[in-house]
Design an enzyme around this catalytic site. Structure first.
Site, PDB file in Angstrom:
ATOM      1  N   TYR A  66      61.933 -17.358-101.564  1.00 16.06           N
ATOM      2  CA  TYR A  66      60.714 -17.156-100.982  1.00 16.06           C
ATOM      3  C   TYR A  66      59.680 -18.229-101.010  1.00 16.06           C
ATOM      4  CZ  TYR A  66      61.475 -12.354 -99.916  1.00 16.06           C
ATOM      5  OH  TYR A  66      61.707 -10.899 -99.256  1.00 16.06           O
ATOM      6  N   ARG A  69      60.614 -20.239 -97.911  1.00 19.17           N
ATOM      7  CA  ARG A  69      60.142 -19.614 -96.809  1.00 19.17           C
ATOM      8  C   ARG A  69      58.497 -19.792 -96.687  1.00 19.17           C
ATOM      9  NH1 ARG A  69      61.707 -13.847 -96.386  1.00 19.17           N
ATOM     10  NH2 ARG A  69      60.163 -13.939 -94.633  1.00 19.17           N
ATOM     11  N   VAL A 106      55.099 -11.828 -92.344  1.00 14.45           N
ATOM     12  CA  VAL A 106      54.438 -12.538 -93.686  1.00 14.45           C
ATOM     13  C   VAL A 106      53.912 -13.898 -93.535  1.00 14.45           C
ATOM     14  CG1 VAL A 106      55.509 -10.831 -94.819  1.00 14.45           C
ATOM     15  CG2 VAL A 106      56.462 -13.034 -94.783  1.00 14.45           C
ATOM     16  N   HIS A 122      53.548  -5.934 -93.931  1.00 13.92           N
ATOM     17  CA  HIS A 122      54.451  -6.293 -95.098  1.00 13.92           C
ATOM     18  C   HIS A 122      54.107  -7.238 -95.715  1.00 13.92           C
ATOM     19  CE1 HIS A 122      58.195  -4.614 -92.124  1.00 13.92           C
ATOM     20  NE2 HIS A 122      57.377  -3.576 -92.877  1.00 13.92           N
ATOM     21  N   THR A 191      60.479  -7.925 -82.264  1.00 10.07           N
ATOM     22  CA  THR A 191      60.830  -7.114 -83.506  1.00 10.07           C
ATOM     23  C   THR A 191      62.224  -6.486 -83.095  1.00 10.07           C
ATOM     24  OG1 THR A 191      60.454  -5.482 -84.901  1.00 10.07           O
ATOM     25  CG2 THR A 191      59.161  -5.247 -82.926  1.00 10.07           C
ATOM     26  N   GLU A 218      65.898  -9.837 -75.977  1.00 17.38           N
ATOM     27  CA  GLU A 218      67.153  -8.790 -75.545  1.00 17.38           C
ATOM     28  C   GLU A 218      66.478  -7.483 -75.862  1.00 17.38           C
ATOM     29  OE1 GLU A 218      70.083 -10.196 -78.271  1.00 17.38           O
ATOM     30  OE2 GLU A 218      69.109  -8.785 -79.892  1.00 17.38           O
TER      31      GLU A 218
END
Ligand code: BJW
Length: 255
Positions: A66, A69, A106, A122, A191, A218
């Site tokens: 994390y 990220r 996030v 989230h 998403t 897609e």
């Protein structure tokens, strides 16, 4: 009429616009999505990283993942899709309409692009909390010197995000549900629409009478009225230009 024209017409008429975004909206900023060949979870088990059990079993591994990220998100720049959604909010609100952006992301990029009515379903990667006391802190934008990093109350720091098996913030869920009452148009952007309860918002909005539109490279399992296929950073500025005029898209976006 083509899907694009039908969506443009629905957006022109809408008095209440809600947007639900996911990791795909930040791909054009260089951040990886979760699923798929370029995803964070490619070759990994999500349960070994994004659950409270994973943190309890290996806090150093989860903290390091994390933290990497967090630094990637802080180093990223909002792209044409983030900018278009911020512009969409301004246009809708200036015209007397209502707007809400619900994000599963996030990374904080929507706010950095200028979006104001944002609900982070989230949580946030830039905020961390002591795993014992829950006290929140915003660490410096430099790598942690230890994993896990010590929290302010004797526990370890964990990211203030929502892991699988944890409940979403009550206020965020309440805001999302309240918006369904006035939403005429729901844009579902970038998403995979497989994580609940966020994914359920699409059906709830349709049930409440909203036109639902997917913007994605897609098709996903989301049951929507219209699909606009392509990168969000191209499709959204094009849609804005069609509805609000030539200066309403991001200057860097083509299409
Ligand atoms: C582009 C693009 C470009 C690429 N342009 N598009 C009902 C049924 C079944 C299960 C459940 C249920 N209710 C609850 C559950 C359990 C669970 C769940 O949903 N499981 C499913 C996976 C089956 N949900 C929970 O546990 C939630 N808690 C909860 O409900 O509490 C009560 C409860 C608990 C237990 C049981 C029952 C009730 C919490 C969910 C929290 C999710 N957390 C994560 C991690 C956050 C921290 C972190 O960042 O690490 O959130 S998981 C991960 O997935 C992250 C994301 O926000 C989320 C969604 O992913 P997203 O954003 O859709 O990304 P991708 O990668 O999947 O998709 C990217 C898309 O972009 C793709 O479609 C691409 O095509 C597209 N794309 N480039 C446009 N340029």
């Amino acid at each position: 009429m083509e899907a694009f024209d039908q969506v443009a017409t629905a957006l022109r008429r809408a008095r209440g616009v809600v947007v639900l975004t996911g990791a795909g909206v930040s791909v054009e900023s260089g951040l990886r999505p979760f699923r798929g060949p370029d995803g964070w979870w490619q070759g990994r088990d999500a349960a070994s990283l994004a659950t409270p059990e994973a943190f309890a079993a290996d806090p150093a591994l989860v903290s390091a993942w994390y933290d990497a990220r967090r630094l990637a998100a802080l180093g990223a720049v909002p792209n044409a899709a983030h900018e278009a959604l911020a512009q969409l909010e301004r246009n809708v609100v200036e015209a007397g309409g209502r707007f809400l952006l619900l994000t599963q992301n996030v990374d904080g990029l929507h706010r950095r692009a200028g979006s104001e009515r944002v609900v982070e379903l989230h949580g946030s990667l830039t905020v961390w909390r002591d795993h014992r006391s829950g006290r929140r802190v915003t660490p410096d934008p430099t790598p942690f010197t230890a994993h896990p990093a010590p929290g302010p109350d004797g526990g370890w720091l964990r990211p203030d995000v929502v892991w699988f098996g944890e409940v979403l913030p009550r206020q965020a869920l309440d805001a999302a549900e309240a918006a369904l009452a006035w939403c005429d148009l729901l844009l579902v952007v970038g998403t995979s629409a497989v994580v609940y309860p966020a994914a359920a918002l699409v059906g709830q909005a349709a049930w409440a009478g909203a036109v639902t539109v997917e913007v994605n490279v897609e098709a996903t399992p989301a049951d929507v009225d219209h699909r606009l296929t392509g990168p969000a950073g191209v499709v959204l500025p094009r849609l804005l230009r069609a509805v609000f005029g030539p200066n309403s898209g991001h200057p860097l976006a083509g299409g």
